[in-house]
Write a protein that holds these residues in place. Structure first.
Motif, PDB file in Angstrom:
ATOM      1  N   TYR A 205       7.228  38.362  34.987  1.00  0.00           N
ATOM      2  CA  TYR A 205       7.723  37.225  34.452  1.00  0.00           C
ATOM      3  C   TYR A 205       8.661  36.400  35.354  1.00  0.00           C
ATOM      4  CZ  TYR A 205       9.842  33.920  30.699  1.00  0.00           C
ATOM      5  OH  TYR A 205      10.211  32.938  30.089  1.00  0.00           O
ATOM      6  N   ALA A 206       9.533  37.216  35.791  1.00  0.00           N
ATOM      7  CA  ALA A 206      10.397  36.468  36.584  1.00  0.00           C
ATOM      8  C   ALA A 206       9.793  35.698  37.854  1.00  0.00           C
ATOM      9  CB  ALA A 206      11.270  37.389  37.358  1.00  0.00           C
ATOM     10  N   THR A 207       8.659  36.230  38.410  1.00  0.00           N
ATOM     11  CA  THR A 207       8.053  35.689  39.470  1.00  0.00           C
ATOM     12  C   THR A 207       7.296  34.351  39.031  1.00  0.00           C
ATOM     13  OG1 THR A 207       7.690  37.699  40.479  1.00  0.00           O
ATOM     14  CG2 THR A 207       6.109  36.014  41.257  1.00  0.00           C
ATOM     15  N   LEU A 208       6.734  34.597  37.864  1.00  0.00           N
ATOM     16  CA  LEU A 208       6.088  33.414  36.943  1.00  0.00           C
ATOM     17  C   LEU A 208       6.945  32.299  37.055  1.00  0.00           C
ATOM     18  CD1 LEU A 208       3.896  35.325  34.245  1.00  0.00           C
ATOM     19  CD2 LEU A 208       2.949  34.072  36.378  1.00  0.00           C
ATOM     20  N   CYS A 209       8.115  32.561  36.552  1.00  0.00           N
ATOM     21  CA  CYS A 209       9.180  31.381  36.241  1.00  0.00           C
ATOM     22  C   CYS A 209       9.673  30.854  37.656  1.00  0.00           C
ATOM     23  CB  CYS A 209      10.358  31.988  35.586  1.00  0.00           C
ATOM     24  SG  CYS A 209      10.012  32.155  33.903  1.00  0.00           S
TER      25      CYS A 209
END
Length: 285
Positions: A205-209
């Protein structure tokens, strides 16, 4: 809450609702229910007087080497959650009830184009199984409203296309992805994760954001950003299947005029396949 396993009884109960002028919402599930599923039920209850939730582990959307046999089956726990959540009907049919001529001889409903990209490229036939079972549920229940989770964004887009293309008088609602405090999207398959993998899974999720926040527009700059995100996930111990920014409406590649976008990813972490996405809007590119 009534628990119904056969279509004939279901039709009788639904007919009573319709005679009373009540609207019906459907929440299709495969069971293994968590807080994300219950948020779908809550949204459904806000849009219709009656809520039907189906629990059916659909064999036609699993590939030959996938986890159909191991998929979580927690029916009694699910039933208690749905009863407390205010569901009117739990529809839990057998395979024979859903596929009277057998799954190998079923009538197939397929949405071309959208079903063979992204997850569809890595899970051939998966979305044909999804649209075929959802179409059967729509035909059986004839809901006014149906609710799906945004976490399975490609599935949501495909079902919207099917409903539009087949002129189905059903309103499709998307419920926001339900996340743990760390950002990990809730999924029935999260129970496969080890403690160490669960901690590392938050990096998806951190990478997507970060991709959303760094979006440079279309072209080579975007391809470079996607590749850097894939490399970041590999360093974190994931095996990415894809990481891609698409137009949120049709899942096609963005261009300079694209405004409404979604960044999607599917990865393997240990024995668990995880998917997630983040919607965003851009201006002035």
């Amino acid at each position: 809450m009534k628990t119904i396993r056969d279509i004939h009884t279901l039709h009788d109960v639904l007919q009573g609702f319709k005679q009373d002028g009540e609207t019906v919402a459907l929440v299709p599930t495969m069971g293994g229910l968590h807080k994300g599923h219950m948020s779908l039920v809550q949204l459904a209850s806000e849009y219709a007087e009656r809520v039907v939730t189906s629990v059916f582990v659909n064999p036609t959307q699993f590939g030959p080497s996938e986890d159909f046999e191991d998929y979580p089956r927690t029916f009694e726990t699910d039933r208690r959650k749905l009863s407390r959540g205010g569901v009117d009907i739990l529809f839990a049919p057998s395979h024979e009830e859903v596929y009277p001529f057998g799954a190998d001889n079923m009538t197939l409903v397929s949405v071309p184009g959208l079903s063979t990209i992204l997850c569809g490229e890595h899970r051939p036939g998966h979305f044909d199984g999804v649209t075929s079972i959802v179409n059967r549920l729509f035909n059986t229940i004839a809901p006014d409203v149906a609710v799906f989770g945004q976490k399975d964004y490609q599935q949501l887009a495909i079902i919207r296309r099917m409903v539009a293309d087949l002129h189905m008088p059903i309103k499709i609602l998307a419920s926001p992805t339900y996340r743990e405090k760390t950002g990990l999207a809730l999924s029935s398959r999260n129970r496969y994760l080890t403690d160490d993998e669960r901690e590392r899974a938050n990096e998806l999720y951190a990478t997507l954001c970060d991709c959303r926040d760094q979006y440079p527009g279309s072209g080579q700059a975007l391809a470079d950003l996607e590749q850097s995100c894939i490399e970041r996930l590999v360093r974190a111990g994931f095996k990415p299947e894809y990481f891609s920014v698409r137009q949120s409406g049709d899942l096609q590649l963005p261009n300079q005029g694209s405004r409404y976008l979604v960044v999607l990813a599917a990865v393997r972490l240990g024995e668990t396949r995880l998917i997630d996405n983040v919607l965003f809007e851009v201006n002035g590119l």
